[in-house]
Structures are given as structure tokens and as C-alpha cells.
Scaffold this active site. Structure first.
Site, PDB file in Angstrom:
ATOM      1  N   CYS A   6      -2.911   7.001 -16.694  1.00 28.12           N
ATOM      2  CA  CYS A   6      -2.444   5.823 -15.949  1.00 28.12           C
ATOM      3  C   CYS A   6      -2.697   5.990 -14.449  1.00 28.12           C
ATOM      4  O   CYS A   6      -3.135   5.065 -13.787  1.00 28.12           O
ATOM      5  CB  CYS A   6      -0.938   5.613 -16.129  1.00 28.12           C
ATOM      6  SG  CYS A   6      -0.321   5.894 -17.782  1.00 28.12           S
ATOM      7  N   ASP A   7      -2.362   7.147 -13.914  1.00 31.12           N
ATOM      8  CA  ASP A   7      -2.276   7.295 -12.455  1.00 31.12           C
ATOM      9  C   ASP A   7      -3.319   8.219 -11.833  1.00 31.12           C
ATOM     10  O   ASP A   7      -3.436   8.271 -10.603  1.00 31.12           O
ATOM     11  CB  ASP A   7      -0.874   7.811 -12.072  1.00 31.12           C
ATOM     12  CG  ASP A   7       0.218   6.829 -12.491  1.00 31.12           C
ATOM     13  OD1 ASP A   7      -0.071   5.614 -12.535  1.00 31.12           O
ATOM     14  OD2 ASP A   7       1.339   7.274 -12.779  1.00 31.12           O
ATOM     15  N   CYS A  19       1.758  10.543 -16.299  1.00 36.68           N
ATOM     16  CA  CYS A  19       0.633  10.006 -17.063  1.00 36.68           C
ATOM     17  C   CYS A  19      -0.656  10.045 -16.255  1.00 36.68           C
ATOM     18  O   CYS A  19      -0.879   9.200 -15.387  1.00 36.68           O
ATOM     19  CB  CYS A  19       0.943   8.575 -17.519  1.00 36.68           C
ATOM     20  SG  CYS A  19      -0.403   7.853 -18.482  1.00 36.68           S
TER      21      CYS A  19
END
Ligand code: NDP
Length: 311
Positions: A138-139, A135
Site C-alpha cells: 500500500c505505502d 503495508c
């Protein structure tokens, strides 16, 4: 006859626990079955920095602990069991655990989520959360200023590469064929982004690094030529699989298995069965959007029970 639950929730990610919080506070006495991976996909995430309310960020597992505590505080009963099959043929829904225990419920909220597909390399598992992620939204931020790889050639991969290209000096896309599956507009976008390099006919053979990702060895599947690329982040973007197999005989789903909700609601084609989270969302897939749809599912379930004068 066994008791009939007002509200049974299947799944324990942000959608399931948010549904539980709302259902419990509405006096629906929800019972939540966690499934195989209690806490869901956030349990394999490290820092979560984009969930509102945590100005300093929070670790994914800690956040899920908070979700669970909040749901339990209002009386949600959490069972660490897996639901193996369902029977939605009657007005009262029947759900069966792996040990064939039958549970009856007036409403069922499905929050079974989706699982990222992985390449299956040993190095991918070993370096999970140490540079390997599924992701970028997200990251990606953690790899700001470093070079990264994105594997895949669909819309997700193209979107993730475009996102990462704003943060990283060089984004390498590994495409296993000589064409991309992504929509033309997304292909055009990645091809016109100067710091995205597309490696055609190329597959990851091994992710390099002991404690964290340091590079990737790739192979050209046409010529057999191998090379190493130095990177810090390795993003697998080869699709997700919704965890909806047990519903296929009952609920409307699209070709990929995502459950189809009645627009602007959490309702499914079966009265009293509601869906939330990634089991019905292949577009946004964020903890906060999953939580939002979990809230919708609980409110819809409450209205359903009230209309039937069950609560
Ligand atoms: P897709 O199934 O569309 O694409 C998966 C990609 O991964 C394909 O290019 C596939 O290659 C590649 N792949 C699969 N397995 C491997 C492997 N083992 N090694 C290397 N590559 C592999 O998944 P997406 O997640 O991209 O998209 C899912 C759906 O969501 C699609 O319908 C998409 O359009 C939609 N979507 C829409 C978005 C939007 O509209 N903004 C954003 C994101 C997704 P190959 O092509 O060779 O099979």
C-alpha cells in the site's frame, strides 16, 4: 416475533460495503453493522493509489466514505454498532449487539477484517501514517528512493522487504531472534538481495522523528548494544489478527483464526453464513480483493435466499 432480516452484514471495510451494494441492488434490504472501526483498515491509510478507478489516487477515509454512500444510495441501512456474539444454531441466525439487542437474519455476511499487529511503541502510534505503516504494497511507493526498516521475520516481512528492495536503496530487516520464521525460499530471497541488510537479535526501541520518521534506535537483545539507523519508512510486519473471535464456536477457522470458506465460494460451514475480505484472507489482503469477495458473498447470499424462496 421480531422481523427477520434477509441480509445482515457485519463489518464496514471494502468487503462489507461491496457486499452491501450488491445485496441492496438485489433487493435484499441489507443492514450493515459497522463494528468498532467504521471503514476498517483503510481509515488508517493515507493515499490509496492501487484501487482501480481512481487515476489520481484517493485518501483511504474518503474512499470509504464513497463506499458507504454507494451502499446507502441503494438502501443499505448502516448501524454504528458492534456485534458482540452470534448464535448460528438454527436456520434463522441470531446476532447480538453489545447492548444485547437481538437481530434475526436469514443470511449473515461476515466482513470483520483483520487488524495488523503493532509493536506497541509510543513513537509507532505517534508517527502512524507519517512514515509508519503495516503495508508495503500500500505505502511502499511513497518511500521510493529512501531507506526503510521492516520489522519481523515471517513470510510477510520477507515479502515486504523484497518488495521494498525494488524501490529503496537500503532495506533494513529487524529480526528479534537469530533465525527467521519465514519459509526457506523467502529467507533465501532476502538473503540474496544485496540491498537488504538483516539485523539479527535486534529490536526497535524507538522510532525517531517529530513530524515524520527520520530514523530508528535499535537494540541488540544479546549484547545490549544500541545504534541508530537513518530511515524514512518504518514497516511493521509482525502479523495480522483476524477479527473472528466471536465466531469461534460456530465456524471453521484455521489455527490463526482465519475463517475457512468452501473453495470457489463465500460459503462457510453454516448454511446462510458467508465470509468475505480479510477475515478469510491472509494472503492477498488488498482492498480490491476484499471488495471482490464481498461481491461473491452477496451473490452467494442472494442465491441462498432465492433457493429458499425467501426473495
Ligand atoms: P508470522 O506470525 O508468520 O510471523 C510474524 C513474525 O513477526 C515472526 O517472525 C515474529 O518473530 C515476528 N514478531 C512478532 N512479534 C514481534 C515483535 N513484537 N517484535 C519483533 N518481531 C515480532 O506472520 P506473517 O504475517 O509473516 O505470516 C502469517 C501467515 O501468512 C504465515 O502462515 C505465512 O506463511 C503466511 N504468508 C504467506 C505468504 C505467501 O505464501 N506468499 C505471504 C505472507 C504470509 P518470531 O519468529 O521471533 O516469533
Amino acid at each position: 416475533m421480531a422481523d427477520i432480516l434477509n441480509c445482515l452484514i457485519i463489518g464496514s471495510g471494502p468487503a462489507g460495503y461491496t457486499a452491501a451494494i450488491y445485496a441492496a441492488r438485489a433487493g435484499m434490504n441489507p443492514v450493515l453493522y459497522t463494528g468498532k472501526e467504521p471503514g476498517g483498515q483503510l481509515m488508517i491509510t493515507t493515499d490509496v493509489e492501487n484501487y482501480p478507478g481512481y487515476p489520481d489516487g484517493i485518501m483511504g477515509p474518503a474512499m470509504m466514505e464513497h463506499f458507504q454512500k454507494q451502499a446507502e444510495r441503494f438502501g443499505t441501512k448502516v448501524n454504528y454498532e458492534v456485534i458482540a456474539r452470534v448464535d448460528f444454531s438454527g436456520p434463522v441466525h441470531k446476532v447480538y449487539t453489545e447492548s444485547e439487542e437481538e437481530i434475526l437474519a436469514h443470511t449473515v455476511i461476515i466482513s470483520t477484517g483483520a487488524s495488523a499487529k503493532w509493536l506497541g511503541l509510543e513513537s509507532e502510534t505517534r508517527l502512524m501514517n507519517k512514515g509508519v505503516s503495516a503495508c508495503a504494497v500500500c505505502d511502499g511507493f511513497f518511500y521510493k528512493g529512501t531507506d526503510v526498516v521492516v520489522v519481523g521475520a515471517g513470510d510477510t516481512a520477507a515479502e515486504e522487504a523484497s518488495y521494498l528492495a525494488k524501490l529503496c536503496p537500503n532495506v533494513h530487516m529487524l529480526v528479534r531472534r537469530d533465525e527467521m520464521r519465514a519459509s526457506k525460499i523467502m529467507q533465501k530471497r532476502v538473503m540474496n538481495t544485496p540491498n537488504i541488510t538483516i539485523h539479527w537479535n535486534t529490536e526497535a526501541e524507538e522510532i525517531l522523528g517529530e513530524e515524520e520518521v527520520e530514523g530508528v534506535r535499535v537494540v541488540n537483545n544479546k549484547t545490549g548494544e544500541k545504534k541508530e539507523i537513518a530511515i524514512k519508512g518504518f514497516f511493521t510486519a509482525i502479523g495480522h489478527k483476524p477479527n473472528t473471535g466471536i465466531f469461534k464456536d460456530w465456524l471453521d477457522m484455521d489455527g490463526a483464526g482465519y475463517l475457512i470458506n468452501v473453495p470457489d465460494s463465500a460459503k462457510t460451514n453454516i448454511p446462510g453464513v458467508f465470509v468475505s475480505g480479510d477475515a478469510q484472507d491472509n494472503v492477498y489482503r488488498q482492498a480490491v480483493t476484499a471488495a471482490g469477495t464481498g461481491c461473491m458473498a452477496a451473490l452467494d447470499a442472494e442465491r441462498y435466499l432465492a433457493a429458499k424462496e425467501i426473495i
